[in-house]
Design a protein around this motif. Structure first.
Motif, short mmCIF file in Angstrom:
data_model
loop_
_atom_site.label_atom_id
_atom_site.label_comp_id
_atom_site.label_asym_id
_atom_site.label_seq_id
_atom_site.Cartn_x
_atom_site.Cartn_y
_atom_site.Cartn_z
N SER A 1 1.04 -1.18 -0.17
CA SER A 1 -0.06 0.08 -0.19
C SER A 1 0.88 1.09 0.04
CB SER A 1 -0.86 -0.03 1.20
OG SER A 1 -0.33 0.00 2.37
N ARG A 2 2.16 1.29 0.13
CA ARG A 2 2.85 2.27 0.20
C ARG A 2 3.43 2.91 -1.35
NH1 ARG A 2 8.83 2.55 3.44
NH2 ARG A 2 9.58 4.49 2.57
N LEU A 3 3.36 4.20 -1.23
CA LEU A 3 3.77 4.71 -2.62
C LEU A 3 5.08 4.51 -3.15
CD1 LEU A 3 1.68 8.02 -2.06
CD2 LEU A 3 0.76 5.94 -2.92
N LEU A 4 5.35 4.36 -4.44
CA LEU A 4 6.47 4.21 -4.91
C LEU A 4 7.39 5.45 -4.59
CD1 LEU A 4 8.44 2.71 -6.89
CD2 LEU A 4 7.37 3.97 -8.76
N GLY A 5 7.06 6.59 -4.77
CA GLY A 5 7.59 8.05 -4.31
C GLY A 5 8.20 8.08 -3.01
N SER A 6 7.69 7.26 -2.04
CA SER A 6 7.95 7.50 -0.67
C SER A 6 9.21 6.45 -0.24
CB SER A 6 6.74 7.06 0.16
OG SER A 6 6.40 5.36 0.13
N TYR A 7 9.82 5.71 -1.34
CA TYR A 7 11.02 5.34 -1.21
C TYR A 7 11.94 6.05 -1.93
CZ TYR A 7 8.63 0.73 0.16
OH TYR A 7 7.83 -0.34 0.58
#
Length: 244
Positions: free
Chosen positions: A73-79
């Motif tokens: 559920s985490r966004l790609l851009g949060s990595y």
């Protein structure tokens, strides 16, 4: 709603590699606002791996592991992903299959297998099923014998040079001339070799290097006797050589 947010620009350009083909590397641009689950769906189209069994790793320009994308559920851009980094997809299912190929197979002799009571063979024998049912096997043999007798009777009605129509299931009827009657090498039982009036056949009268009769390519064919009807079937004018 996810507690994570996009912390960099809206898009990122990365290279994609996968464990199934180490030599292939493709460049792609992705929105950072998509979830990792959605990202894996896009990677499936590129690598063929299943999202449910793939692991996704991120490497920097020095080929050092930065992180793993393991929260769906985490966004790609949060990595911490930047342009020019490499996304490596590991197909865990394929890896399991490869590991299993090296496992030593269990083998048992026919004598030992016959002594066991927990096998399919033992079950069939106990319940008199399949080939262990004498009455069933006898019935099958009688049916097969009747089919063979009917096939031979139909074959003996065919003579070389006879005109006929061929009725093969799920195919249009075709007119032909009988060129061969007998038991060929390529299959068991009786077969009729015919030369079709049109180029609707599969051969030139030969199969697997052995010639049974002569005809032009695509005019020859072999059919079962029950699909052949002998009679007065003159050749029709198909105007195959007519110029337009």
């Amino acid at each position: 709603m996810s507690n994570y947010s996009v912390i960099t620009s809206d898009f990122v350009s990365v290279s994609i590699t996968n464990s199934g083909n180490q030599m292939t590397c493709v460049e792609r641009r992705f929105q950072k606002g998509i979830t990792i689950d959605d990202f894996k769906g896009k990677l499936e189209l590129l690598t063929g791996g299943s999202p449910s069994t793939m692991s996704v790793e991120v490497y920097d320009k020095n080929d050092k592991l930065v992180c793993k994308l393991n929260e769906g559920s985490r966004l790609l851009g949060s990595y911490p992903i930047e342009d020019g980094m490499r996304i490596h997809v590991v197909d865990n299912f394929a890896r399991q299959e490869e590991d299993l190929s090296n496992v030593e197979k269990f083998e048992i002799s026919e004598e030992e297998y016959a002594k066991r009571s927990d096998t399919v063979k033992a079950f069939l024998e106990k319940n008199r099923l399949g080939k262990y049912n004498d009455e069933e096997m006898k019935r099958r043999e009688e049916e097969k014998k009747k089919e063979q007798e009917a096939e031979e009777a139909s074959a003996r009605l065919c003579k070389i040079g006879d005109r006929c129509e061929v009725y093969v299931p799920n195919q249009p009827k075709r007119r032909a001339t009988i060129m061969y009657v007998g038991k060929p090498d390529f299959k068991e039982g009786w077969w009729i070799g015919v030369k079709y009036d049109e180029p609707l056949g599969k051969n030139d009268g030969s199969v697997s290097g052995k010639r049974y009769f002569e005809c032009a390519p695509k005019y020859g064919g072999f059919v079962k006797p029950t699909h052949v009807k002998v009679g007065d079937f003159p050749e029709e004018d198909y105007d195959l050589d007519e110029e337009i």
